[in-house]
Design an enzyme around this catalytic site. Structure first.
Site, PDB file in Angstrom:
ATOM      1  N   GLU A   1     -47.853  29.058  15.483  1.00  0.00           N
ATOM      2  CA  GLU A   1     -48.213  28.338  14.263  1.00  0.00           C
ATOM      3  C   GLU A   1     -49.726  28.155  14.166  1.00  0.00           C
ATOM      4  OE1 GLU A   1     -44.334  26.407  15.809  1.00  0.00           O
ATOM      5  OE2 GLU A   1     -46.044  27.492  16.620  1.00  0.00           O
TER       6      GLU A   1
ATOM      7  N   CYS B   1     -44.318  22.509  17.941  1.00  0.00           N
ATOM      8  CA  CYS B   1     -44.643  21.485  18.941  1.00  0.00           C
ATOM      9  C   CYS B   1     -45.527  20.419  18.293  1.00  0.00           C
ATOM     10  CB  CYS B   1     -45.344  22.117  20.139  1.00  0.00           C
ATOM     11  SG  CYS B   1     -47.058  22.607  19.851  1.00  0.00           S
TER      12      CYS B   1
END
Length: 138
Positions: free
Chosen positions: A55, A91
Site C-alpha cells: 500500500e 497494517c
C-alpha cells in the site's frame, strides 16, 4: 475501472513482490477520482526494518507523480491460501499513510480487503477512526 478490475490490478502487482522471508506476497491498487490507478507490492529486506508494504509503495508512487488527494478506492490482496484465505486489511502504518493522502483531498476511500473467496468493503475511517492527519498539525 471497476472494483473487480482494481482487484485484478492488485493481484497482478503481487506477482512482482519481493518477499523471500515471509513468503507473503501482497498487492495493492489505488484508484483516484480522475481515473488514474497506481499499484504497488511489498518489498522485503533482510534487515526487516526497511521492508515496505504494498500500500505504501502505491501511495508513494502516486505522490511522486504529484497526486495530492482524490483517493477513491484501495484494493489489497494477499497470497491465495495464506492466512486461511481470509480478506486482509492494510497494517496500521499503511492505514496512517493512506489517511494522509485521503485527507489531502477530503475523501474517505473504500478499502477492498480481498481474500480467496470474499471481498470486504470498508471505509478507511472504519479502519483508522479518529486518525491523526494534516489538519491535526494546524
Amino acid at each position: 475501472m471497476t472494483d473487480d478490475e482494481l482487484i485484478a490490478a492488485a493481484r497482478a502487482a503481487a506477482g512482482h513482490s519481493y518477499s523471500p522471508y515471509s513468503g507473503f506476497a501482497v498487492g495493492a491498487a489505488l484508484r483516484f477520482t480522475d481515473g488514474r490507478v497506481f499499484t504497488g507490492t511489498n518489498i522485503e529486506n533482510a534487515a526487516y526494518g526497511p521492508t515496505v508494504c504494498a500500500e505504501r509503495v502505491a501511495v508513494f508512487k502516486a505522490m511522486s507523480e504529484g497526486v495530492r488527494g482524490g483517493l477513491e478506492t484501495v484494493a489489497v490482496t494477499g497470497p491465495p491460501g495464506k492466512g486461511g484465505g481470509s480478506p486482509i486489511t492494510p497494517c496500521g502504518v499503511c492505514r496512517q499513510v493512506l489517511t494522509e493522502l485521503a485527507q489531502l483531498g477530503g475523501t474517505d476511500p473504500d478499502i477492498l480487503c480481498v481474500g480467496d473467496h470474499e471481498v470486504r468493503k470498508v471505509k478507511l475511517t472504519e479502519l483508522l477512526p479518529h486518525a491523526f492527519g494534516p489538519a491535526s498539525l494546524k
